[in-house]
Design a protein around this motif. Structure first.
Motif, PDB file in Angstrom:
ATOM      1  N   ASP A   1      90.512  60.889  -9.924  1.00 35.88           N
ATOM      2  CA  ASP A   1      90.644  62.196 -10.570  1.00 35.88           C
ATOM      3  C   ASP A   1      92.087  62.670 -10.585  1.00 35.88           C
ATOM      4  O   ASP A   1      92.357  63.856 -10.800  1.00 35.88           O
ATOM      5  CB  ASP A   1      89.771  63.233  -9.830  1.00 35.88           C
ATOM      6  N   GLY A   2      93.022  61.751 -10.361  1.00 36.94           N
ATOM      7  CA  GLY A   2      94.429  62.119 -10.347  1.00 36.94           C
ATOM      8  C   GLY A   2      94.872  62.573  -8.963  1.00 36.94           C
ATOM      9  O   GLY A   2      94.058  62.820  -8.060  1.00 36.94           O
ATOM     10  N   MET A   3      96.180  62.708  -8.795  1.00 39.53           N
ATOM     11  CA  MET A   3      96.743  63.079  -7.510  1.00 39.53           C
ATOM     12  C   MET A   3      97.951  63.970  -7.746  1.00 39.53           C
ATOM     13  O   MET A   3      98.409  64.154  -8.876  1.00 39.53           O
ATOM     14  CB  MET A   3      97.184  61.812  -6.740  1.00 39.53           C
ATOM     15  N   CYS A   4      98.494  64.505  -6.644  1.00 41.77           N
ATOM     16  CA  CYS A   4      99.765  65.209  -6.690  1.00 41.77           C
ATOM     17  C   CYS A   4     100.732  64.512  -5.740  1.00 41.77           C
ATOM     18  O   CYS A   4     100.329  63.651  -4.948  1.00 41.77           O
ATOM     19  CB  CYS A   4      99.601  66.685  -6.325  1.00 41.77           C
ATOM     20  N   ALA A   5     101.990  64.888  -5.791  1.00 36.93           N
ATOM     21  CA  ALA A   5     103.010  64.207  -5.004  1.00 36.93           C
ATOM     22  C   ALA A   5     102.698  64.236  -3.515  1.00 36.93           C
ATOM     23  O   ALA A   5     102.897  63.243  -2.799  1.00 36.93           O
ATOM     24  CB  ALA A   5     104.371  64.824  -5.280  1.00 36.93           C
ATOM     25  N   ALA A   6     102.184  65.362  -3.013  1.00 40.04           N
ATOM     26  CA  ALA A   6     101.905  65.485  -1.585  1.00 40.04           C
ATOM     27  C   ALA A   6     100.854  64.478  -1.117  1.00 40.04           C
ATOM     28  O   ALA A   6     100.846  64.067   0.048  1.00 40.04           O
ATOM     29  CB  ALA A   6     101.447  66.902  -1.268  1.00 40.04           C
ATOM     30  N   ASP A   7      99.969  64.064  -2.034  1.00 38.75           N
ATOM     31  CA  ASP A   7      98.927  63.104  -1.668  1.00 38.75           C
ATOM     32  C   ASP A   7      99.488  61.721  -1.363  1.00 38.75           C
ATOM     33  O   ASP A   7      98.808  60.896  -0.743  1.00 38.75           O
ATOM     34  CB  ASP A   7      97.905  62.970  -2.803  1.00 38.75           C
ATOM     35  N   LEU A   8     100.715  61.458  -1.790  1.00 46.83           N
ATOM     36  CA  LEU A   8     101.287  60.123  -1.616  1.00 46.83           C
ATOM     37  C   LEU A   8     101.463  59.739  -0.148  1.00 46.83           C
ATOM     38  O   LEU A   8     101.539  58.557   0.183  1.00 46.83           O
ATOM     39  CB  LEU A   8     102.640  60.036  -2.328  1.00 46.83           C
ATOM     40  N   THR A   9     101.537  60.718   0.736  1.00 46.11           N
ATOM     41  CA  THR A   9     101.736  60.411   2.165  1.00 46.11           C
ATOM     42  C   THR A   9     100.549  59.667   2.760  1.00 46.11           C
ATOM     43  O   THR A   9     100.689  58.992   3.791  1.00 46.11           O
ATOM     44  CB  THR A   9     101.966  61.703   2.965  1.00 46.11           C
ATOM     45  N   SER A  10      99.383  59.750   2.107  1.00 46.12           N
ATOM     46  CA  SER A  10      98.196  59.077   2.632  1.00 46.12           C
ATOM     47  C   SER A  10      97.835  57.816   1.845  1.00 46.12           C
ATOM     48  O   SER A  10      96.822  57.168   2.130  1.00 46.12           O
ATOM     49  CB  SER A  10      96.996  60.040   2.613  1.00 46.12           C
ATOM     50  N   VAL A  11      98.672  57.459   0.876  1.00 44.33           N
ATOM     51  CA  VAL A  11      98.386  56.295   0.024  1.00 44.33           C
ATOM     52  C   VAL A  11      99.157  55.077   0.534  1.00 44.33           C
ATOM     53  O   VAL A  11     100.383  55.155   0.722  1.00 44.33           O
ATOM     54  CB  VAL A  11      98.794  56.591  -1.439  1.00 44.33           C
TER      55      VAL A  11
END
Length: 300
Positions: free
Chosen positions: A180-190
């Motif tokens: 469903d898409g992501m935001c930049a802050a979500d990248l820390t858990s990817v």
């Protein structure tokens, strides 16, 4: 065309550190390379190469001659250009360098068309990351480079070639990430796969992340690999993601091997640039640069 073929043979062998590869590049036999080099050594009265088994390396005298050879052959090129008749079909040599994304996914189509249009211009291509291509230009080992990333050396001239976008991609079958898409802050858990230090791609990604208050240290770096191709193959069988050029993933998207993860608040763009030594221009390099720009803008 006026030139010194013996010096060309020596320069090619010195840069390739292989008589076999020099012979292949110059379309002559290996014994012919050996003969030309031997004649230079006889004339100068010094050994130019150290020969150990199947390998060669330059002697200090060979290193000195290489510098002279590059300058002399460059002057021959300028001489031939200066006396070329107006309107004549150009001929000669262009030594190119291209960073990884460009050499694999952009330049081959351009070179194919350039060859058809200018059959008398001989093009050689060195590849490597942006840092290496800049170094080859600065050392006068190539005439012009095509690189990713921003201007880094004051002694070099940079000129925009084309725009590129880096998108976050993962395996098409990876259901754990970003449906469903992501935001930049979500990248820390990817879990992420990134390019090697010195890569223009990594430099651009770092800058974009920094604008969002993120650093590589804050991310979950699963693997660091030295090429786009190795990253793509890694993604096929993992749950990781990576920032890759749209130029590099067209076939994978078409065949359903990779998919793009939308980032609502992060856009990663860059310019591909020509890079050359300041004060060192040639008609052939100008011709090639104009051809590249027209080709990529028209899509033909």
């Amino acid at each position: 065309m006026i030139t010194d073929f013996r010096l060309r043979v020596f320069r090619t062998a010195a840069e390739k550190l292989s008589f076999t590869r020099a012979a292949s590049e110059l379309f002559i036999t290996q014994p012919a390379v050996t003969k030309h080099v031997g004649e230079l050594e006889r004339q100068l009265g010094v050994a130019l190469f150290l020969r150990r088994g199947g390998t060669i390396s330059l002697t200090p005298e060979g290193e000195r001659l290489l510098g002279y050879a590059r300058r002399i052959l460059s002057l021959y090129g300028e001489l031939n250009e200066a006396f070329a008749p107006d309107g004549a079909v150009p001929g000669g040599e262009i030594a190119l360098g291209a960073s990884t994304t460009l050499s694999q996914y952009v330049l081959p189509a351009v070179l194919s068309r350039f060859r058809k249009r200018y059959a008398d211009i001989r093009v050689t291509v060195a590849d490597g990351n942006t840092e290496r291509i800049e170094r080859l230009v600065a050392d006068e080992r190539i005439d012009v480079g095509l690189i990713e990333g921003q201007a880094a050396r004051p002694s070099l001239r940079y000129e925009t070639f084309m725009q590129d976008e880096l998108v976050l991609v993962t395996s098409a079958g990876n259901r754990a990430l970003g449906r469903d898409g992501m935001c930049a802050a979500d990248l820390t858990s990817v879990p992420l796969v990134i390019r090697e230090t010195g890569s223009g791609t990594l430099d651009v990604v770092e800058r974009a992340l920094a604008a969002k208050g993120l650093s590589l240290r804050s991310l979950n770096i699963e693997m660091q690999l030295g090429s786009t191709e190795s990253i793509k193959h890694y993604l096929y069988d993992s749950g990781a993601a990576a920032f890759l050029s749209v130029q590099a993933i067209r076939e994978e998207l078409r065949h359903g091997l990779l998919r793009v993860i939308g980032l609502s608040d992060l856009s990663v763009t860059r310019c591909f640039s020509f890079v050359s030594l300041r004060g060192r221009r040639s008609r052939l390099v100008d011709l090639f640069e104009r051809f590249c720009v027209l080709h990529t803008r028209s899509g033909n």
